[in-house]
Design a protein around this motif. Sequence first.
Motif, PDB file in Angstrom:
ATOM      1  N   GLU A   1       0.834  -1.208   0.000  1.00 34.80           N
ATOM      2  CA  GLU A   1       0.000   0.000   0.000  1.00 34.80           C
ATOM      3  C   GLU A   1       0.866   1.255   0.000  1.00 34.80           C
ATOM      4  O   GLU A   1       0.501   2.278  -0.573  1.00 34.80           O
ATOM      5  CB  GLU A   1      -0.916   0.012   1.241  1.00 34.80           C
ATOM      6  N   GLU A   2       2.043   1.163   0.636  1.00 40.40           N
ATOM      7  CA  GLU A   2       2.926   2.320   0.736  1.00 40.40           C
ATOM      8  C   GLU A   2       3.697   2.592  -0.554  1.00 40.40           C
ATOM      9  O   GLU A   2       4.044   3.734  -0.853  1.00 40.40           O
ATOM     10  CB  GLU A   2       3.937   2.132   1.879  1.00 40.40           C
ATOM     11  N   THR A   3       3.971   1.547  -1.345  1.00 39.44           N
ATOM     12  CA  THR A   3       4.824   1.715  -2.533  1.00 39.44           C
ATOM     13  C   THR A   3       4.052   1.693  -3.847  1.00 39.44           C
ATOM     14  O   THR A   3       4.653   1.878  -4.904  1.00 39.44           O
ATOM     15  CB  THR A   3       5.877   0.597  -2.596  1.00 39.44           C
ATOM     16  N   VAL A   4       2.734   1.478  -3.806  1.00 42.98           N
ATOM     17  CA  VAL A   4       1.980   1.244  -5.030  1.00 42.98           C
ATOM     18  C   VAL A   4       2.085   2.425  -5.999  1.00 42.98           C
ATOM     19  O   VAL A   4       2.191   2.228  -7.224  1.00 42.98           O
ATOM     20  CB  VAL A   4       0.505   0.910  -4.723  1.00 42.98           C
ATOM     21  N   TRP A   5       2.118   3.663  -5.507  1.00 51.45           N
ATOM     22  CA  TRP A   5       2.190   4.810  -6.410  1.00 51.45           C
ATOM     23  C   TRP A   5       3.592   4.948  -7.008  1.00 51.45           C
ATOM     24  O   TRP A   5       3.745   5.404  -8.143  1.00 51.45           O
ATOM     25  CB  TRP A   5       1.759   6.084  -5.690  1.00 51.45           C
ATOM     26  N   ASP A   6       4.611   4.546  -6.262  1.00 54.64           N
ATOM     27  CA  ASP A   6       5.965   4.533  -6.827  1.00 54.64           C
ATOM     28  C   ASP A   6       6.051   3.521  -7.962  1.00 54.64           C
ATOM     29  O   ASP A   6       6.694   3.772  -8.992  1.00 54.64           O
ATOM     30  CB  ASP A   6       6.993   4.183  -5.743  1.00 54.64           C
ATOM     31  N   ILE A   7       5.399   2.375  -7.781  1.00 58.18           N
ATOM     32  CA  ILE A   7       5.405   1.337  -8.813  1.00 58.18           C
ATOM     33  C   ILE A   7       4.630   1.792 -10.042  1.00 58.18           C
ATOM     34  O   ILE A   7       5.070   1.581 -11.180  1.00 58.18           O
ATOM     35  CB  ILE A   7       4.837   0.019  -8.238  1.00 58.18           C
ATOM     36  N   ARG A   8       3.499   2.447  -9.844  1.00 63.16           N
ATOM     37  CA  ARG A   8       2.698   2.893 -10.989  1.00 63.16           C
ATOM     38  C   ARG A   8       3.425   3.949 -11.820  1.00 63.16           C
ATOM     39  O   ARG A   8       3.151   4.089 -13.016  1.00 63.16           O
ATOM     40  CB  ARG A   8       1.351   3.423 -10.509  1.00 63.16           C
ATOM     41  N   LYS A   9       4.353   4.669 -11.215  1.00 66.12           N
ATOM     42  CA  LYS A   9       5.162   5.624 -11.984  1.00 66.12           C
ATOM     43  C   LYS A   9       6.115   4.906 -12.934  1.00 66.12           C
ATOM     44  O   LYS A   9       6.567   5.474 -13.921  1.00 66.12           O
ATOM     45  CB  LYS A   9       5.968   6.508 -11.028  1.00 66.12           C
TER      46      LYS A   9
END
Length: 279
Positions: free
Chosen positions: A73-81
């Motif tokens: 949940e904490e890294t999902v936006w980093d991955i989507r980038k």
Amino acid sequence: MAKQLVALENVTYQYDDQTSPALKKISLEVFEGEWLAIVGHNGSGKSTLAKILNGLQFPQEGNVSVCGHSLSEETVWDIRKQIGMVFQNPDNQFVGTTVQDDVAFGLENAGVPQEAMKTRVKDALHKVKMDSFLDQEPHHLSGGQKQRVAIAGILALRPSIIILDEATSMLDPRGREEVIGTVKELKQQDRITVISITHDLEEAAKADRIIVMNQGQIHRQGSPEEIFQMDEELIGLGLDIPFPVKLGKMLRETGIPLTKQFLSEEELVAELWTSHYKI
């Protein structure tokens, strides 16, 4: 050795309304600059796999790592980038009134400065050969052109990986050829890493490596040449082997001496032309 960008370790996922998992202990790796095709019939698990790679769903068991980030949940936006997705229906992806507005949309959301945005938009559209359509309204474009603009919108964001999620399935043959040709050029020129989720083995034949999914598991994996040697097995899994592979098999059965298995019509025709003069 190529850099590892994606790693899945024993990933399992089950939908609430299903009696068996959509994915069962899946382990795989994707490397920088690679084109990986993931194929399978409907319900084989390939679309669920695409959603997990982009953090739209989280595995109930196992680990997912993308560009050094372990999915959470904490890294999902980093991955989507790091991952851009091109979806099935090109008409559902447009939000801008013109081609350049549409490509700029994601950059605006990312807070990219205006001058940098203009450069990125023009550069991305140039790469997909759509820079002469800057002010064109999207609904005037063909299906293949729309998907190329969708790819440009992703390129402008500069992700590490592009996922094509059945991105050619609604296109006519010419549109499919445009999109696959564009992806092939991008991979060769810019070392773009591509993951193609598809049931079309003609598309998969262009990839460096193919993973065949069946009932939520990896059934086979290998180069296109290795995978298409299992022609009868693929048909048994509900997949249709590419026309050049079918035709080559039929020609060999009639006694025509082909030197190898051909994955494209152009290569097969060239071999037949050469063989004709040898005979």
